[in-house]
Design an enzyme around this catalytic site. Structure first.
Site, PDB file in Angstrom:
ATOM      1  CG  HIS A 318      -2.170  -0.802   1.035  1.00 26.51           C
ATOM      2  ND1 HIS A 318      -2.221  -2.151   1.319  1.00 26.51           N
ATOM      3  CD2 HIS A 318      -3.407  -0.463   0.592  1.00 26.51           C
ATOM      4  CE1 HIS A 318      -3.442  -2.595   1.061  1.00 26.51           C
ATOM      5  NE2 HIS A 318      -4.174  -1.601   0.622  1.00 26.51           N
ATOM      6  N   GLY A 319       1.999   1.224   0.605  1.00 24.77           N
ATOM      7  CA  GLY A 319       2.794   2.440   0.652  1.00 24.77           C
ATOM      8  C   GLY A 319       4.182   2.200   1.200  1.00 24.77           C
TER       9      GLY A 319
END
Length: 492
Positions: A318-319
């Site tokens: 996700h990041g």
């Protein structure tokens, strides 16, 4: 181009009119050209990179089919992970080295190297990896032409939103590219729901909580907790709304693509939540990481470890920040803990009949999600620490008590010169009444997803309902919308 923008409205209007106006044999080439044009709007230079990645992946796909070689499969997976890793995680690993070594050179690297994240790289990387692995596992499946493979990866409705499609999700659609009235009605409902979720719920929620996440040290404990609750509402309506719009656009073009949400906040366990939230990612992690790691076949401890590994990797996908790793690890521990309590201790964690317990358990799962949202939304690891520390220390009167000792009591009293209240108190979340309205909308959309059979009986009135709801939606968007922002998942 964002789905809720004027440029996309113009782009899709042109695509839609030409697409259905062309002879059937020309629709696929036009759709591929549309996908390339959509990507080129983001960056002509990265479009060359995008097409090159697809071409190389198709070559490796054909070699896997021809040779059934595990070495070529490994090469395919490695190439895509390196491509994703360079663009998405270069700065993260540089920062990690700076934190570990303290070497000044790593502090200067961001000023010397400027890397832009290509559009949709997280989604299409997982998509082509799945295609390669599935082909290796079952090379007897019908071969895919280069043209169809390019269309599979460059299909523009899913580029910025997912879902993470597999070949079996996409290619059966190519035989059904004909107008379908039922699909058009369903597409209209999805488009309206997506716009309402994004424009009328997610964007207002963002304006409520952004100041809190920017400066958590300024807000009281209740506001910090409510920031997590509000962010849960925001991220669901933002991402689910984005998925609704992607599915809508695909349906308008005759394509059925997978659902990504089915009422996740009605879940009674973490395990159920991840079967209902970002479904295509959850099953991707299961099929291509959890099972190859051994799944639950290698003993109890290894099962718990595998759950923690896949959720941590899911967070990292996700990041590129410590906050996302903490978020994934948090959920891995919860899933492993649930499995331990159920399998080892025999506890029944999901009530089946008692309605009070069912509602209570759903609220517990929602609060667990909201706590994780504080990690997911935090702007940095240091602010995340400040936020969680503030939950336990930022009582409404704690700052005033700290300052207002006997010798400093005049400081607190002097603040009355500047108006009501004390300057020596924490700020409080604003527009809290908005949360109650948004919670009702959240429950309504969850009911649509969790109990689709209840609403299907009204589909016989589509000819009347669609235009009425459409006019109502346009009226609400025109009168209640605020300045829109980017979709949360647009940057992933």
């Amino acid at each position: 181009m964002l789905f809720n923008s004027i440029p996309f409205l113009i782009f899709f209007a042109v695509v839609y009119l030409f697409y259905w106006g062309l002879p059937r044999s020309y629709r696929k080439p036009f759709l591929l050209l549309s996908g390339i044009s959509f990507y080129a709007y983001f960056s002509p230079l990265f479009t060359i990179h995008f097409l090159s990645v697809i071409a190389l992946n198709y070559f490796l796909y054909t070699q896997i089919r021809k040779t059934k070689s595990k070495r070529i499969l490994s090469l395919s997976v490695s190439f895509n992970l390196l491509n994703l890793g360079f663009f998405k995680y270069f700065y993260f690993f540089n920062r990690f080295l700076a934190d570990v070594t303290g070497y000044p050179f790593f502090e200067e690297v961001p000023n010397l190297v400027h890397i832009v994240l290509p559009l949709a790289i997280s989604f299409y990387s997982f998509q082509v990896i799945a295609a390669a692995v599935d082909t290796y596992r079952d090379p007897s499946k019908p071969s895919v032409s280069a043209f169809d493979y390019f269309l599979f990866v460059a299909f523009f409705p899913v580029l910025i939103a997912g879902p993470i499609m597999r070949m079996t999700d996409f290619f059966p659609n190519l035989e059904k590219l004909n107008p379908d009235k039922e699909k058009m009605y369903r597409a209209s409902y999805l488009l309206m729901s997506g716009l309402i979720k994004k424009v009328l719920v997610a964007d207002p929620m963002s304006t409520t909580i952004s100041p809190i996440f920017s400066s958590p040290s300024n807000y009281d404990s209740f506001s910090l907790i409510m920031a997590g609750v509000c962010y849960s509402i925001q991220v669901y309506c933002d991402f689910s709304g984005l998925t609704d719009m992607a599915r809508s656009i695909a349906l308008y073009l005759g394509f059925e693509i997978p659902e990504n949400f089915t009422g996740p906040f009605f879940s009674l366990s973490g395990r159920e939540l991840w079967r209902r939230w970002h479904i295509t990612l959850s099953f991707w992690l299961r099929d291509y990481i959890y099972f190859p790691l051994g799944g639950s076949r290698l003993g109890e401890f290894r099962t718990y470890l595998n759950l923690i590994i896949i959720m941590t990797l899911g967070g990292f996908w996700h990041g590129a920040d410590y906050t996302f790793i903490c978020w994934g690890f948090y959920w891995g521990v919860i899933l492993a803990g649930e499995k331990f309590l159920e399998d080892r201790l025999g506890w029944k964690l999901t009530p089946a009949k008692n309605e009070v317990l069912i509602v209570l358990k759903a609220l517990i799962v929602f609060m667990l999600f909201s706590i994780s949202g504080l990690m997911f939304r935090s702007n940095s690891a240091s602010l995340m620490v400040d936020l969680f520390a503030g939950i336990f220390t930022h009582l409404p009167s704690s700052l005033e008590s700290l300052v207002g000792s006997d010798s400093n009591s005049w400081l607190v009293g002097a603040t009355s010169l500047f108006g009501n209240g004390s300057l020596y108190s924490f700020s409080h979340i604003e527009n809290l009444e908005r949360v109650s309205y948004m919670a009702v909308v959240l429950l309504l959309f969850h009911h649509f997803q969790y109990f689709p059979e209840y609403w299907s009986k009204y589909r016989k009135y589509d000819a009347y309902l669609a235009p009425i709801i459409g006019v109502f939606t346009i009226f609400m968007l025109a009168t209640l919308s605020q300045d829109g922002g980017d979709f949360i998942y647009y940057k992933f």
